[in-house]
Design a protein around this motif. Structure first.
Motif, PDB file in Angstrom:
ATOM      1  N   PRO A 100     -60.328 106.857  74.837  1.00 17.66           N
ATOM      2  CA  PRO A 100     -59.510 105.862  74.139  1.00 17.66           C
ATOM      3  C   PRO A 100     -60.319 105.128  73.066  1.00 17.66           C
ATOM      4  N   LEU A 101     -59.642 104.718  72.028  1.00 19.66           N
ATOM      5  CA  LEU A 101     -60.276 103.987  70.936  1.00 19.66           C
ATOM      6  C   LEU A 101     -60.993 102.752  71.459  1.00 19.66           C
ATOM      7  N   ASN A 102     -60.400 102.066  72.446  1.00 15.76           N
ATOM      8  CA  ASN A 102     -61.017 100.835  72.914  1.00 15.76           C
ATOM      9  C   ASN A 102     -62.350 101.085  73.623  1.00 15.76           C
ATOM     10  N   THR A 103     -62.602 102.299  74.103  1.00 14.17           N
ATOM     11  CA  THR A 103     -63.899 102.619  74.696  1.00 14.17           C
ATOM     12  C   THR A 103     -64.981 102.560  73.630  1.00 14.17           C
ATOM     13  N   ARG A 104     -64.685 103.116  72.471  1.00 15.60           N
ATOM     14  CA  ARG A 104     -65.642 103.067  71.352  1.00 15.60           C
ATOM     15  C   ARG A 104     -65.889 101.633  70.907  1.00 15.60           C
ATOM     16  N   ARG A 105     -64.827 100.856  70.820  1.00 14.73           N
ATOM     17  CA  ARG A 105     -64.956  99.461  70.393  1.00 14.73           C
ATOM     18  C   ARG A 105     -65.736  98.644  71.415  1.00 14.73           C
ATOM     19  N   TYR A 106     -65.530  98.938  72.691  1.00 12.83           N
ATOM     20  CA  TYR A 106     -66.270  98.258  73.760  1.00 12.83           C
ATOM     21  C   TYR A 106     -67.757  98.588  73.658  1.00 12.83           C
ATOM     22  N   ALA A 107     -68.065  99.849  73.413  1.00 15.65           N
ATOM     23  CA  ALA A 107     -69.466 100.255  73.247  1.00 15.65           C
ATOM     24  C   ALA A 107     -70.094  99.541  72.055  1.00 15.65           C
ATOM     25  N   GLU A 108     -69.351  99.409  70.965  1.00 19.03           N
ATOM     26  CA  GLU A 108     -69.857  98.695  69.791  1.00 19.03           C
ATOM     27  C   GLU A 108     -70.110  97.224  70.111  1.00 19.03           C
ATOM     28  N   LEU A 109     -69.211  96.619  70.860  1.00 18.19           N
ATOM     29  CA  LEU A 109     -69.375  95.224  71.268  1.00 18.19           C
ATOM     30  C   LEU A 109     -70.657  95.066  72.089  1.00 18.19           C
ATOM     31  N   LEU A 110     -70.864  95.944  73.051  1.00 19.94           N
ATOM     32  CA  LEU A 110     -72.063  95.872  73.888  1.00 19.94           C
ATOM     33  C   LEU A 110     -73.338  96.115  73.075  1.00 19.94           C
ATOM     34  N   GLN A 111     -73.282  97.026  72.119  1.00 22.07           N
ATOM     35  CA  GLN A 111     -74.445  97.278  71.266  1.00 22.07           C
ATOM     36  C   GLN A 111     -74.782  96.047  70.428  1.00 22.07           C
ATOM     37  N   ASP A 112     -73.761  95.396  69.911  1.00 25.89           N
ATOM     38  CA  ASP A 112     -73.961  94.181  69.128  1.00 25.89           C
ATOM     39  C   ASP A 112     -74.592  93.082  69.982  1.00 25.89           C
ATOM     40  N   GLU A 113     -74.058  92.906  71.191  1.00 28.16           N
ATOM     41  CA  GLU A 113     -74.605  91.882  72.083  1.00 28.16           C
ATOM     42  C   GLU A 113     -76.025  92.222  72.514  1.00 28.16           C
ATOM     43  N   THR A 114     -76.320  93.504  72.698  1.00 31.42           N
ATOM     44  CA  THR A 114     -77.677  93.928  73.050  1.00 31.42           C
ATOM     45  C   THR A 114     -78.658  93.535  71.956  1.00 31.42           C
ATOM     46  N   ALA A 115     -78.256  93.692  70.722  1.00 30.43           N
ATOM     47  CA  ALA A 115     -79.122  93.305  69.604  1.00 30.43           C
ATOM     48  C   ALA A 115     -79.414  91.803  69.643  1.00 30.43           C
ATOM     49  N   HIS A 116     -78.409  90.995  69.940  1.00 28.95           N
ATOM     50  CA  HIS A 116     -78.619  89.545  70.021  1.00 28.95           C
ATOM     51  C   HIS A 116     -79.540  89.191  71.184  1.00 28.95           C
ATOM     52  N   LEU A 117     -79.382  89.871  72.300  1.00 28.65           N
ATOM     53  CA  LEU A 117     -80.224  89.591  73.468  1.00 28.65           C
ATOM     54  C   LEU A 117     -81.665  90.033  73.227  1.00 28.65           C
ATOM     55  N   ARG A 118     -81.847  91.119  72.522  1.00 28.87           N
ATOM     56  CA  ARG A 118     -83.216  91.548  72.173  1.00 28.87           C
ATOM     57  C   ARG A 118     -83.895  90.499  71.288  1.00 28.87           C
ATOM     58  N   GLU A 119     -83.118  89.909  70.392  1.00 25.40           N
ATOM     59  CA  GLU A 119     -83.642  88.844  69.545  1.00 25.40           C
ATOM     60  C   GLU A 119     -84.076  87.656  70.403  1.00 25.40           C
ATOM     61  N   LEU A 120     -83.262  87.312  71.387  1.00 24.53           N
ATOM     62  CA  LEU A 120     -83.594  86.214  72.295  1.00 24.53           C
ATOM     63  C   LEU A 120     -84.883  86.515  73.059  1.00 24.53           C
ATOM     64  N   ILE A 121     -84.998  87.717  73.585  1.00 24.10           N
ATOM     65  CA  ILE A 121     -86.198  88.096  74.342  1.00 24.10           C
ATOM     66  C   ILE A 121     -87.427  88.014  73.444  1.00 24.10           C
ATOM     67  N   LYS A 122     -87.274  88.459  72.207  1.00 22.17           N
ATOM     68  CA  LYS A 122     -88.380  88.388  71.252  1.00 22.17           C
ATOM     69  C   LYS A 122     -88.778  86.938  71.003  1.00 22.17           C
ATOM     70  N   GLU A 123     -87.799  86.056  70.813  1.00 26.57           N
ATOM     71  CA  GLU A 123     -88.075  84.634  70.580  1.00 26.57           C
ATOM     72  C   GLU A 123     -88.710  83.971  71.800  1.00 26.57           C
ATOM     73  N   GLU A 124     -88.361  84.448  72.990  1.00 27.71           N
ATOM     74  CA  GLU A 124     -88.903  83.888  74.225  1.00 27.71           C
ATOM     75  C   GLU A 124     -90.248  84.504  74.573  1.00 27.71           C
ATOM     76  N   GLY A 125     -90.781  85.340  73.699  1.00 25.14           N
ATOM     77  CA  GLY A 125     -92.077  85.964  73.954  1.00 25.14           C
ATOM     78  C   GLY A 125     -92.041  87.017  75.036  1.00 25.14           C
ATOM     79  N   GLY A 126     -90.884  87.647  75.218  1.00 29.01           N
ATOM     80  CA  GLY A 126     -90.766  88.700  76.210  1.00 29.01           C
ATOM     81  C   GLY A 126     -90.496  88.205  77.612  1.00 29.01           C
ATOM     82  N   SER A 127     -90.411  86.893  77.783  1.00 30.72           N
ATOM     83  CA  SER A 127     -90.165  86.336  79.112  1.00 30.72           C
ATOM     84  C   SER A 127     -88.999  85.386  79.068  1.00 30.72           C
ATOM     85  N   MET A 128     -88.101  85.496  80.029  1.00 26.53           N
ATOM     86  CA  MET A 128     -86.947  84.611  80.053  1.00 26.53           C
ATOM     87  C   MET A 128     -86.899  83.796  81.337  1.00 26.53           C
ATOM     88  N   GLY A 129     -87.968  83.687  82.054  1.00 25.46           N
ATOM     89  CA  GLY A 129     -87.938  82.967  83.306  1.00 25.46           C
ATOM     90  C   GLY A 129     -88.836  81.821  83.382  1.00 25.46           C
TER      91      GLY A 129
END
Length: 129
Positions: A100-129
């Motif tokens: 279904p088309l929404n599967t592709r869109r869901y994957a794109e949403l998750l990829q976008d959010e993954t990029a934002h979370l990687r940015e956060l991890i980078k800003e936190e120096g690789g540690s989030m705890g």
């Protein structure tokens, strides 16, 4: 009417979350209001899935701000997981074997959010705890 009440309550949760990103009760209440808001604000000519996806993208912006401000707090992470599940497509494909088309869109949403979370991890120096 009911639409105004739901919007007022939704705005109320926004102010609570803005003043305290750790407010689990506000996120929980918001999770109960969001489906009502989606029903009351759907526009003609827009599919239910598209309407839901756009709302979730907007909500993920709220989560992103909270996570970047207080990454160790679980409230915003809980709401993020709730939002992902709200738009998660069914696990099965169509009878003809197509995805279904929404599967592709869901994957794109998750990829976008993954990029934002990687940015956060980078800003936190690789540690989030």
């Amino acid at each position: 009417g009911i639409k105004d009440v739901v919007q007022k309550e939704f705005d109320f949760t926004t102010s609570l979350i803005s003043s305290n990103f750790s407010n689990y009760s506000a996120y929980h209440y918001r999770s109960k209001l969001l489906p009502l808001s989606l029903l009351l604000t759907k526009k003609d000519g827009v599919s239910v899935e598209e309407h839901r996806l756009e709302a979730v993208k907007k909500e993920l912006g709220v989560v992103r701000e909270a996570v970047f401000t207080e990454p160790a707090d679980q409230s915003s992470w809980w709401y993020q997981r709730y939002l992902y599940n709200l738009v998660k497509p069914p696990l099965t494909s169509a009878r003809d074997g197509t995805t279904p088309l929404n599967t592709r869109r869901y994957a794109e949403l998750l990829q976008d959010e993954t990029a934002h979370l990687r940015e956060l991890i980078k800003e936190e120096g690789g540690s989030m705890g």
